[in-house]
Scaffold this active site. Structure first.
Site, PDB file in Angstrom:
ATOM      1  N   CYS A  68       3.412 -19.037 -23.485  1.00 16.94           N
ATOM      2  CA  CYS A  68       4.807 -19.471 -23.409  1.00 16.94           C
ATOM      3  C   CYS A  68       4.907 -20.943 -23.017  1.00 16.94           C
ATOM      4  O   CYS A  68       5.832 -21.634 -23.408  1.00 16.94           O
ATOM      5  CB  CYS A  68       5.582 -18.591 -22.441  1.00 16.94           C
ATOM      6  SG  CYS A  68       4.652 -18.216 -20.958  1.00 16.94           S
ATOM      7  N   LYS A 102       5.655  -1.776 -16.972  1.00 21.13           N
ATOM      8  CA  LYS A 102       5.433  -1.405 -18.377  1.00 21.13           C
ATOM      9  C   LYS A 102       4.705  -2.537 -19.110  1.00 21.13           C
ATOM     10  O   LYS A 102       5.258  -3.608 -19.302  1.00 21.13           O
ATOM     11  CB  LYS A 102       6.761  -1.136 -19.101  1.00 21.13           C
ATOM     12  CG  LYS A 102       6.525  -0.602 -20.518  1.00 21.13           C
ATOM     13  CD  LYS A 102       7.742  -0.648 -21.404  1.00 21.13           C
ATOM     14  CE  LYS A 102       7.864  -1.926 -22.196  1.00 21.13           C
ATOM     15  NZ  LYS A 102       6.840  -2.155 -23.222  1.00 21.13           N
ATOM     16  N   GLU A 141      10.920 -14.888 -17.195  1.00 21.75           N
ATOM     17  CA  GLU A 141      10.008 -15.964 -17.605  1.00 21.75           C
ATOM     18  C   GLU A 141       9.877 -15.833 -19.108  1.00 21.75           C
ATOM     19  O   GLU A 141       9.272 -14.899 -19.608  1.00 21.75           O
ATOM     20  CB  GLU A 141       8.672 -15.800 -16.871  1.00 21.75           C
ATOM     21  CG  GLU A 141       7.871 -17.076 -16.824  1.00 21.75           C
ATOM     22  CD  GLU A 141       6.893 -17.154 -17.966  1.00 21.75           C
ATOM     23  OE1 GLU A 141       7.292 -17.708 -19.012  1.00 21.75           O
ATOM     24  OE2 GLU A 141       5.782 -16.663 -17.826  1.00 21.75           O
ATOM     25  N   GLU A 153      10.290 -21.492 -31.041  1.00 23.42           N
ATOM     26  CA  GLU A 153       8.970 -21.107 -30.547  1.00 23.42           C
ATOM     27  C   GLU A 153       8.221 -20.312 -31.617  1.00 23.42           C
ATOM     28  O   GLU A 153       8.721 -19.311 -32.105  1.00 23.42           O
ATOM     29  CB  GLU A 153       9.115 -20.261 -29.276  1.00 23.42           C
ATOM     30  CG  GLU A 153       7.790 -19.952 -28.640  1.00 23.42           C
ATOM     31  CD  GLU A 153       7.923 -19.156 -27.344  1.00 23.42           C
ATOM     32  OE1 GLU A 153       8.758 -18.244 -27.295  1.00 23.42           O
ATOM     33  OE2 GLU A 153       7.178 -19.454 -26.402  1.00 23.42           O
TER      34      GLU A 153
END
Lengths: 493, 350
Positions: free
Chosen positions: A306, A198, A272, A403
């Site tokens: 990331c 997906k 991850e 983040e």
């Protein structure tokens, strides 16, 4: 000898007299359908839900296509197709035969590289220079690399009789749409698993193009199924009992939800997730190259990375020099139309993400950070953010802890090696880090003490299919890439 | 930790301000590296400005080869089209030091080259002239006369070009001869042998002495980067030349391969930038040798534009040392004008 007198240098003037005329990449060769179905069992099918959602170009806010919204029934259909393909065809096929298909997909990606890179830029907002030079070639390389492993698994894991797992459910993010699909699909196919993938709801188009390529490649039906949808579709996939393995790349919050949902089941899991990488500049570093590394570390893909080097630590003795160089350097970054070959920083992926970035910028200002933005103009339409630096940042500032996933750099100083190791490790994340010094022994000292999955020395954001990638702590677990990337899709005895 | 850090910064700043308000200046430096002689209070009222201080050249900044080559390659990815291309081509033409440095040079050859410098291609109106003619000292007088009435400078190589293997007295005489004959610019070579032996003081002193001998003429210091072999050494030689008083730093003589490359030029541009940050003194850059195509020249201009910016984007601060580049630029300019490439036969070879 009479030494000349010091003068006060004027600010360097960039893009003042020599400005680059627009050089947009043509999009006429991109073939898009108005509406895309779900790719299940080798065919594009209408969704059971009957619903479609639109995917837009974040640089212009124009609609690109309508994409099917898969519900639980669609997910079930896709998983069943994958199971059938696994049982009847793929698990029985010798590795060298599987490899042929993977090689073929790799070559087709290379053949269609131009169309794919333009489409990637249109759907996601990243500069064409990056999708052309990094995303698409690297995606093809991943298929190429893992194709080579398909018939050599016994050599990769000697005396362990490696066996495939079954059906892998894979959920990928919007920052590197096709590349993340390749990271997930290539090792799963090489190890003999079948797949339900997906893509993210804001960037489904290159994955759907990949579905067309897979169809054209003659890969047995049902081996790769690609279904589109938002969070609910992903949840249905995670919860489906017919799935043997979940591989997820995305935010830490969603990663935690997935880990909860798979707890107590037989599903294997690799995650991850986010990061807040420390990029550490020592006084003996090659400073001009380090500045390039900082720029590449935080502004690559608008900071939607990331492993972005979003925390900068500069040794105090070179702090003023580095800041001055950085401030001059961000003036030369070209922000604008992602399809322009000269663009360095394209569009923010979505309105939602732009709002998040803006929220953090105002938090940073409120916390007492000193903001410095590029003076560049940004287009009126579309989602854009100027490259932004924050100085005067403390370890406890939210912009240094959370983040942001945008072109915003939080800069701190340090005095000693021990101090910077402590500060760099003092985070919930641990995906990547960067060390800049001319001294080899210092590199080894730092890399053995930094708790991060990937550490770059005198460079940043370098990716290669042969190198494993993954995190510590809340950056997730499991490795993708390299031999290590195979083991996430294998059981051994 | 937070507050402490910020306080630490402020303390540093306060201390510096305090020091300045007391002494009004940094210690003065006398000639020679690393040797300082504090004269702070003796000339306090007279010296409002500080003199530049000379760093210890054993500790010049290091360069990462991979990083600098990657950065240089990035400039070549800029797409230069349409009016930017036209502007860039004209700018490149105006920055050329048209060069002839051969044993077989004659007055006739130099005069022809000078005419080309003033009239690059009269079939295309509105073209700039080149920046300078670069010749051996014996040809300076001839070039000067041939260029009378134009704004084109005469640059002369000197100091036992290209090897630089001669005593200082000879080099000084060579330089003075060129200047007395009318050279506007002197292109000297550094003593690479001494440099590689680690005799940085020797190299520094020599450049400073030649600079003095130049008088009003601008001094270009050729590092001959092809013989220095590493970027670290290129950076070190650049710093020595800058602090010793160079008006320009130049990559190569053109007699040694490799001559100018983009990464080498980038290292030198960054040295110029650091020197400017430090002293406020602007110094020019001249890559020489190996740049024969317009496209490459445009890449260099992009690099200049993004490293030093607009103040350097003119022929007072940037030059191309080249002979065959001019015709390629002219060919491209003609193509922009007419839409088709013309044969090389339409452009004069001088």
């Amino acid at each position: 000898m009479q030494l000349p007198k010091k003068k006060t240098p004027k600010a360097l003037k960039f893009n003042a007299t020599f400005t680059y005329a627009p050089a947009p990449e043509s999009k006429s060769h991109v073939k898009l359908q108005e509406q895309y179905g779900l790719f299940i069992n080798g065919k594009f099918e209408k969704p059971n839900s009957g619903k479609y959602f639109e995917t837009i170009n974040p640089a212009t806010e124009e609609k690109l296509a309508m994409v099917a919204d898969a519900n639980a029934k669609d997910v079930d259909k896709a998983v069943k197709a994958a199971r059938t393909a696994y049982d009847k065809v793929w698990s029985k096929m010798p590795g060298k035969e599987r490899a042929k298909y993977i090689f073929r997909i790799s070559r087709m990606l290379q053949e269609k590289a131009r169309e794919l890179s333009v489409l990637e830029t249109m759907d996601g907002g990243k500069p064409i220079r990056e999708s052309r030079d990094i995303d698409i070639p690297l995606a093809a390389n991943h298929f190429f690399y893992y194709a080579g492993w398909a018939d050599k698994l016994d050599y990769a894991f000697p005396n362990q009789q490696p066996k495939s797992l079954g059906v892998a459910g894979q959920i990928i993010p919007w920052n590197f749409p096709l590349l993340m699909a390749a990271w997930k699909i290539a090792p799963a196919l090489a190890t003999g698993n079948t797949i339900v993938l997906k893509p993210a709801e804001t960037t489904p188009l290159t994955a759907l193009k990949l579905a067309e390529i897979i169809q054209e490649s003659g890969l047995p039906e049902g081996v790769v199924n690609i279904i589109t949808g938002a969070g609910a579709t992903g949840a249905a996939l995670v919860q489906h009992p017919g799935i043997d393995k979940i591989a997820f790349t995305g935010s830490t919050d969603v990663g935690k939800l997935i880990q909860r949902a798979t707890a107590g089941t037989n599903k294997r899991l690799t995650l991850e997730l986010g990061g807040k990488a420390a990029n550490i500049i020592f006084e003996d570093a090659p400073l001009d190259q380090a500045v390039e590394g900082i720029i590449n570390g935080i502004f690559f893909n608008q900071g939607h990375v990331c492993c972005a080097g979003s925390r900068l630590f500069v040794q105090e003795s070179v702090y003023q020099k580095v800041i001055r160089k950085l401030k001059d350097r961000i003036e030369t970054l070209i922000v604008g139309d992602p399809l322009d070959k000269n663009t360095d920083i394209g569009a923010i992926n979505s309105k939602q993400q732009l709002d998040t970035i803006k929220k953090y910028i105002s938090i940073g200002i409120k916390e007492g950070g000193e903001i410095h933005e590029s003076s560049c103009a940004i287009p009126k339409k579309g989602f854009y953010c100027r490259p932004t630096l924050f100085t005067n940042v403390s370890q406890s500032h939210r912009i240094a802890r959370e983040e942001i996933f945008g072109p915003v750099l939080a800069i701190q100083t340090f005095r000693t090696d021990d101090e910077v190791i402590e500060k760099a490790n003092n985070t919930a994340y641990g995906l990547s880090a960067g060390v800049w010094t001319d001294k080899g022994s210092k590199i080894f000292n730092m890399t053995s003490k930094l708790r991060a999955g990937v550490i770059w020395a005198n460079t940043f954001n370098k990716f290669d299919p042969t190198s494993p990638f993954g995190g510590y702590k809340e950056s997730g677990f499991g490795r993708e890439g390299g031999v290590q990337g195979l083991s996430a899709y294998l059981k051994s005895f | 930790m937070v507050g402490k850090n910020r306080r630490y910064d402020n303390t540093e700043k306060d201390a510096t301000e305090l020091k300045n308000s007391i002494s009004g200046q940094e210690p003065m430096f006398v000639f020679g590296m690393g040797k300082t002689l504090p004269l702070a209070n003796t000339c306090l009222p007279m010296c409002a400005q500080q003199s530049i201080s000379i760093p210890d050249f054993r500790y010049t900044p290091c360069i990462d080869q991979v990083g600098v080559e990657e950065r240089a390659a990035r400039f070549t990815k800029r797409s230069i089209k349409k009016e930017t291309k036209l502007q860039g081509l004209k700018l490149a033409l105006s920055m050329i030091d048209l060069t002839t440095l051969e044993g077989k040079d004659t007055a006739g050859k130099v005069q022809q080259l000078c005419y080309k410098a003033m009239h690059p291609h009269d079939a295309l109106p509105g073209l700039p002239t080149v920046a300078a003619i670069c010749v051996y000292p014996s040809m300076v007088k001839i070039a000067k006369k041939a260029l009378e009435g134009s704004n084109i400078k005469v640059a002369s190589v000197a100091t036992a070009f290209p090897s630089g293997q001669a005593p200082r007295s000879v080099k000084l005489q060579d330089t003075k001869f060129a200047v007395q004959n009318g050279a506007d610019e002197v292109d000297m070579v550094i003593s690479r042998g001494k440099f590689l032996e680690g005799e940085y003081n020797f190299v520094f002193d020599e450049i400073a002495a030649i600079k003095e001998a130049c008088g009003p003429a601008r001094l270009k210091v050729i590092l001959e980067t092809g013989e220095l072999t590493t970027y670290d050494k290129v950076r070190k030689a650049s710093d020595i030349a800058l602090y010793a008083g160079a008006d320009f730093i130049k990559t190569s003589t053109g007699k040694i391969q490799p001559a100018a490359t983009m990464p080498v030029t980038l290292v030198m541009l960054e040295a110029i930038r650091d020197y400017y940050y430090e002293t406020g003194i602007q110094v020019g850059m001249k890559p020489a040798g190996g740049i024969s195509k317009s496209k490459l020249a445009l890449h260099y201009l992009v690099m200049l534009n993004e490293v030093l910016g607009a103040d350097w984007m003119n022929n007072h601060w940037f030059r191309f040392g080249a002979s065959s580049l001019a015709n390629d630029v002219l060919m491209q300019l003609a193509k922009e004008e007419t839409g088709v490439y013309q044969s090389g036969d339409y452009f004069s070879n001088d």
